[in-house]
Design a protein around this motif. Structure first.
Motif, PDB file in Angstrom:
ATOM      1  N   VAL A 167      69.270  31.087 -34.681  1.00 15.80           N
ATOM      2  CA  VAL A 167      69.760  30.755 -36.154  1.00 15.80           C
ATOM      3  C   VAL A 167      69.361  29.784 -36.870  1.00 15.80           C
ATOM      4  O   VAL A 167      69.547  29.636 -38.240  1.00 15.80           O
ATOM      5  CB  VAL A 167      71.405  30.888 -36.106  1.00 15.80           C
ATOM      6  N   LEU A 168      68.605  28.680 -36.404  1.00 14.91           N
ATOM      7  CA  LEU A 168      68.087  27.536 -37.158  1.00 14.91           C
ATOM      8  C   LEU A 168      66.751  27.962 -37.744  1.00 14.91           C
ATOM      9  O   LEU A 168      66.088  26.949 -38.217  1.00 14.91           O
ATOM     10  CB  LEU A 168      68.237  26.268 -36.375  1.00 14.91           C
ATOM     11  N   SER A 169      66.210  29.006 -37.093  1.00 16.03           N
ATOM     12  CA  SER A 169      64.732  29.231 -37.405  1.00 16.03           C
ATOM     13  C   SER A 169      64.496  29.785 -38.894  1.00 16.03           C
ATOM     14  O   SER A 169      65.142  30.094 -39.568  1.00 16.03           O
ATOM     15  CB  SER A 169      64.041  30.268 -36.649  1.00 16.03           C
ATOM     16  N   GLU A 170      63.351  28.975 -39.416  1.00 16.35           N
ATOM     17  CA  GLU A 170      62.865  29.323 -40.847  1.00 16.35           C
ATOM     18  C   GLU A 170      62.649  30.674 -41.033  1.00 16.35           C
ATOM     19  O   GLU A 170      63.141  31.147 -42.501  1.00 16.35           O
ATOM     20  CB  GLU A 170      61.702  28.519 -41.285  1.00 16.35           C
ATOM     21  N   ALA A 171      62.373  31.448 -39.959  1.00 19.29           N
ATOM     22  CA  ALA A 171      62.102  32.954 -40.361  1.00 19.29           C
ATOM     23  C   ALA A 171      63.708  33.516 -40.681  1.00 19.29           C
ATOM     24  O   ALA A 171      63.736  34.693 -41.178  1.00 19.29           O
ATOM     25  CB  ALA A 171      61.674  33.607 -38.855  1.00 19.29           C
ATOM     26  N   GLY A 176      66.858  26.015 -40.573  1.00 13.27           N
ATOM     27  CA  GLY A 176      65.850  25.066 -40.419  1.00 13.27           C
ATOM     28  C   GLY A 176      66.679  23.913 -39.432  1.00 13.27           C
ATOM     29  O   GLY A 176      68.008  23.578 -39.719  1.00 13.27           O
ATOM     30  N   PHE A 177      65.902  23.089 -39.122  1.00 16.78           N
ATOM     31  CA  PHE A 177      66.349  22.060 -37.970  1.00 16.78           C
ATOM     32  C   PHE A 177      65.594  20.724 -38.488  1.00 16.78           C
ATOM     33  O   PHE A 177      64.181  20.909 -38.548  1.00 16.78           O
ATOM     34  CB  PHE A 177      66.415  22.423 -36.530  1.00 16.78           C
ATOM     35  N   TYR A 178      66.008  19.529 -38.900  1.00 16.43           N
ATOM     36  CA  TYR A 178      65.363  18.424 -39.501  1.00 16.43           C
ATOM     37  C   TYR A 178      65.865  17.183 -38.806  1.00 16.43           C
ATOM     38  O   TYR A 178      66.960  16.817 -38.920  1.00 16.43           O
ATOM     39  CB  TYR A 178      65.330  18.311 -40.874  1.00 16.43           C
ATOM     40  N   ALA A 179      64.944  16.638 -37.696  1.00 14.38           N
ATOM     41  CA  ALA A 179      65.759  15.331 -37.304  1.00 14.38           C
ATOM     42  C   ALA A 179      64.965  13.957 -37.836  1.00 14.38           C
ATOM     43  O   ALA A 179      63.773  14.174 -38.010  1.00 14.38           O
ATOM     44  CB  ALA A 179      65.482  15.497 -35.816  1.00 14.38           C
ATOM     45  N   ALA A 180      65.539  12.987 -37.921  1.00 10.49           N
ATOM     46  CA  ALA A 180      65.220  11.543 -38.158  1.00 10.49           C
ATOM     47  C   ALA A 180      65.476  10.983 -37.082  1.00 10.49           C
ATOM     48  O   ALA A 180      66.533  10.575 -36.375  1.00 10.49           O
ATOM     49  CB  ALA A 180      66.118  11.279 -39.444  1.00 10.49           C
ATOM     50  N   PHE A 181      64.368  10.160 -36.594  1.00 10.53           N
ATOM     51  CA  PHE A 181      64.403   9.241 -35.616  1.00 10.53           C
ATOM     52  C   PHE A 181      64.140   7.743 -36.305  1.00 10.53           C
ATOM     53  O   PHE A 181      62.970   7.568 -36.482  1.00 10.53           O
ATOM     54  CB  PHE A 181      63.287   9.632 -34.625  1.00 10.53           C
ATOM     55  N   SER A 182      65.179   7.187 -36.561  1.00  9.48           N
ATOM     56  CA  SER A 182      65.134   5.871 -37.276  1.00  9.48           C
ATOM     57  C   SER A 182      64.182   4.780 -36.710  1.00  9.48           C
ATOM     58  O   SER A 182      63.837   3.829 -37.594  1.00  9.48           O
ATOM     59  CB  SER A 182      66.549   5.267 -37.460  1.00  9.48           C
TER      60      SER A 182
END
Length: 627
Positions: free
Chosen positions: A532-536, A540-546
Motif C-alpha cells: 500500500v506504500l508503493s508508488e504504483a 510512498g515511503f520516504y526515510a530520513a537518516f539524520s
C-alpha cells in the motif's frame, strides 16, 4: 452567601497528578493564613454552580497538543455554551494557574483559553494568570511560589473576609501537620479470602488490582480500577543494533482473558510490576507488617477528589499487595510536601535542619536538584533520612501512586486478531550525578521472557489518532517510535485493499542511522515495493537518516522534497497524522506543511497557516506526541 464568601474554592483539572499536587499546595498555604479552602476536581463539580461562588482558584494542566485533561472535558463543554451571557459570572472573582511544558507548541493553552472564557463570561481576575513550566530547572514550583505571593496579597485587597486573622497571620508549617487525610484500618488475620480461592489466576489478580486501585489515594477519577484485559507476551524482539545507545523493542501479546475490540490509533495502558526486592526493602525500612490485612478510607468526607467507591470498599487486602500495586516506592520521586511531613517525624537534628531547608522557599532549587533532577525514589529518600519513622497512613497519602504507562498500539486487529503489538523504547538515562536510571515499565517489559506465564494487566483507551476510513488519503509523519501507530495503519489498509478500493498513503519516517535504528525496515520496504506504500498504488515511503551524512536530514526535509505530492493529497481531501517526540518535531513538521502549502498554492505563509488551522478544525490534522 456570607459563608461562601469565607471559603476559597480551588478547582483542579489534572491528567498525571501535578495539578492536584499544586492545588493541594495552594490549599495548605491558604490554611496557613487561616483561610478556609475547599478542593474539587472539575469532573466532580457542577459547572452550573459557578455564578454562586465568590472566589475560585483554577489549577489546570495542558495535555498533548493543547488538550484539556480528561477530567475537564465536560466542565469545559459547559462553559462554551453560547447561551451563557457576558454577565453570567458577574461578581465572581477568579485566578488561573496553568501547568504545561514549553517544549510543546501550545504551551499552557488550556490555562490561556480558560482565563479568556471566564473573563468573557463576566468574572473578574484577582491576579494575572500564572504558568508553571516543566522545562524550568525547578519545575512548575518556580512559577507557583511567586504567583501565590501575588495571589494572597491581591485577595487581601479584594476579599479581606477570607482572612479572619488579618494579612500577616501565618501558621508554621509544622503546626499544620495534623492527621493524615486517610485512615488505614487493620483487619483480623483470619479474614477470609474464600471468594478468591476458586478464581483463575488472572481473575484473582484482577480482583486484587481492583481492590488496591480503588483504595489508592492517588486514583484520578477517569481511571478504571479493574483492568480491561490481561495479556501474555508471545514475542520480545530487539529492533535496534546491540551497539546502539537506544534499545527499542517490538512486543507481541495475546489475550489470556476476554478479548477487547480495539482500533488502530488506540492506546494501551500497562500497569508495570515493581521490583519485589525494592518493595520488601520499603516495607522493612518503614517497619511494616507485610502480612497484615488492611483497608484504606478517607478520614473525612470533605476529600472529594477520592472516588466514592472507596467508602463502600470493605474487602481487605494484604499490606504488601497494596504497596506493590498502588504505591510507587522505587521509581517515582516524592513531592515537596513529602519533605515537609518528613521534617515533622525526623528525630536527628541534622536531618531535621536539612528537611526544613528543603521545605523552605530558599531551599526549593536545591531540593529540585536533589530530588527531581536525580529522580530520587521514595525508598532512596527514606534511606537518606534514617531517623524519620513516618506512620503508614502518611506514607499511603504521600508516596506517589503507581501509575499505568501509555503506549501507542502498533498493530491492526484486522491483521492480527486476538493480538496486540507495541513498539517500546526501553528508557534509561544518566542523572547529573552520573546515576543510571531506568524507566520502570519499559525495563520490566524488556526483561520478560515469552516462555514465562506472566499476566500483564492492561487498559484500552482512545488516543489522539482516530482510525481513518479506507477512502481517506493519508500523509503520515512518524520519526523514531512515532512510527508505531502507523505500522497498524498500514497493516489495516493492506487488509482492506483485499476487499475493495483504498486511498493512497505516503509515510515519512526518520531515525539516526539506516543500519542501526531503522525500525521495521523490512516491513516498510516490502509495502513500498509492492504494497500500500508503493508508488504504483499512489503511495510512498520516504526515510530520513539524520546522522548518515555530515548535514543532518530530518523528516521535514524529506517532506519538502515531496511537496507537490503532499499538496496533491491535501487537495484530494487527505488527512495528516503526526506521531513521535513532543520536543521540536511537531512544530517543525507543522512549519514544513505551512511552507509546502505556501509554495505549492502561491499563497502567503499567513494564509497557509490559516489553511492548516482549518484542517485541524475539520478533524484532518492529528498529532500524538510524548515526552
Amino acid at each position: 452567601m456570607e459563608m461562601k464568601s469565607k471559603k476559597l474554592l480551588i478547582l483542579y483539572a489534572t491528567q498525571t497528578g501535578n495539578a492536584l499536587d499544586a492545588a493541594e499546595r495552594i490549599a495548605r498555604e491558604a490554611e496557613r493564613r487561616a483561610c478556609l479552602a475547599l478542593i474539587r476536581s472539575t469532573d466532580e463539580y457542577d459547572a452550573s454552580s459557578l455564578p454562586e461562588e465568590d472566589t475560585v482558584v483554577f489549577v489546570v494542566s495542558t495535555t498533548g497538543q493543547g488538550d484539556t485533561p480528561d477530567s475537564m472535558k465536560v466542565f469545559w463543554r459547559f462553559l462554551l455554551q453560547r447561551n451563557l451571557g457576558s454577565h453570567w459570572l458577574e461578581g465572581v472573582h477568579y485566578a488561573v494557574f496553568g501547568l504545561g511544558d514549553s517544549g510543546y507548541q501550545k504551551y499552557n493553552f488550556v490555562a490561556k483559553k480558560l482565563d479568556k472564557r471566564l473573563s468573557d463570561l463576566g468574572a473578574t481576575a484577582v491576579v494575572e494568570r500564572g504558568f508553571g513550566d516543566d522545562q524550568h530547572p525547578s519545575g512548575y514550583e518556580a512559577a507557583l511560589d511567586p504567583w501565590m505571593s501575588s495571589l494572597w496579597r491581591r485577595l487581601w485587597e479584594f476579599k479581606p473576609n477570607l482572612f479572619p486573622e488579618g494579612p500577616d497571620f501565618l501558621v508554621q508549617n509544622v503546626e499544620l501537620v495534623g492527621q493524615p487525610k486517610f485512615q488505614v484500618i487493620y483487619h483480623n488475620e483470619e479474614v477470609s479470602d474464600s471468594q478468591l480461592s476458586t478464581a483463575t489466576d488472572f481473575k484473582y489478580l484482577e480482583m486484587q488490582i481492583g481492590r488496591a486501585r480503588l483504595m489508592s489515594v492517588g486514583k484520578v477519577s477517569h481511571e478504571k480500577s479493574k483492568p480491561d484485559a490481561f495479556l501474555k507476551m508471545t514475542k520480545n524482539i530487539t529492533l535496534t543494533k546491540a551497539s546502539h545507545e537506544k534499545d527499542v523493542r517490538h512486543f507481541e501479546f495475546e489475550f489470556v482473558s476476554k478479548g477487547i475490540q480495539y482500533e488502530v490509533g488506540d492506546v494501551l495502558e500497562v500497569l508495570p510490576s515493581q521490583n519485589p526486592v525494592a518493595v520488601d526493602s520499603f516495607i522493612q525500612r518503614c517497619n511494616l507488617d507485610p502480612e497484615s490485612f488492611i483497608t484504606v478510607h478517607p478520614r473525612e468526607k470533605e476529600n472529594h477528589h477520592l472516588d466514592n467507591n472507596v467508602n463502600a470498599l470493605e474487602a481487605p487486602i494484604k499490606l504488601r499487595t497494596f504497596v506493590e500495586l498502588a504505591m510507587d516506592v522505587a521509581s517515582a520521586s516524592p513531592r515537596r510536601y513529602f519533605f515537609e511531613v518528613m521534617n515533622f517525624f525526623a528525630t536527628a537534628e541534622h536531618e531535621k535542619e536539612r528537611l526544613q531547608y528543603f521545605a523552605s522557599p530558599e531551599g526549593r532549587d536545591d531540593l529540585y536538584q536533589y530530588n527531581q533532577k536525580e529522580r530520587r525514589t521514595v525508598l532512596e529518600v527514606l534511606e537518606d533520612f534514617p531517623s524519620v519513622q513516618m506512620p503508614f497512613e502518611w506514607l499511603v497519602q504521600l508516596v506517589p501512586p503507581l501509575k499505568t504507562r501509555a503506549f501507542s498500539i502498533s498493530s491492526s486487529p484486522l491483521a492480527h486478531p486476538n493480538q496486540v503489538h507495541l513498539t517500546v523504547d526501553v528508557v534509561s538515562w544518566m542523572t547529573p550525578f552520573k546515576r543510571k536510571r531506568q524507566g520502570l515499565c519499559s525495563t520490566w517489559l524488556a526483561s520478560l521472557d515469552p516462555e514465562q506465564k506472566i499476566y500483564i494487566p492492561v487498559w484500552f483507551y482512545k488516543g489522539l489518532l482516530p482510525p481513518p476510513p479506507p477512502s481517506l488519503p493519508l500523509i503520515l509523519v512518524g520519526p523514531g517510535t512515532g512510527c508505531a501507530p502507523f505500522r497498524g495503519f498500514v497493516e489495516e489498509r493492506a487488509v482492506q485493499s483485499l476487499s475493495g478500493p483504498i486511498a493512497p498513503i505516503i509515510f515519512f519516517f526518520g531515525c539516526r542511522n539506516e543500519e542501526i535504528d531503522f525500525l521495521y525496515r523490512d516491513f516498510w520496504l516490502s509495502h513500498s515495493e509492492n504494497g500500500v506504500l508503493s508508488e504504483a498504488k499512489g503511495g510512498g515511503f520516504y526515510a530520513a537518516f539524520s546522522r548518515d551524512q555530515p548535514q543532518k536530514v530530518y523528516v521535514q526535509h524529506r517532506m519538502q522534497e515531496q511537496s507537490q505530492r503532499i499538496w496533491n493529497l491535501l487537495c484530494e481531501g487527505g488527512a495528516v497524522y503526526v506521531a513521535g517526540s513532543s520536543t521540536k518535531m511537531p512544530s517543525d513538521v507543522m512549519l514544513a506543511f505551512e511552507e509546502i502549502i505556501s509554495k505549492e498554492s502561491g499563497a502567503p505563509k499567513e494564509s497557509a497557516a490559516r489553511w492548516l488551522r482549518s484542517l485541524e478544525k475539520a478533524g484532518k490534522y492529528h498529532v500524538e506526541a510524548w515526552s
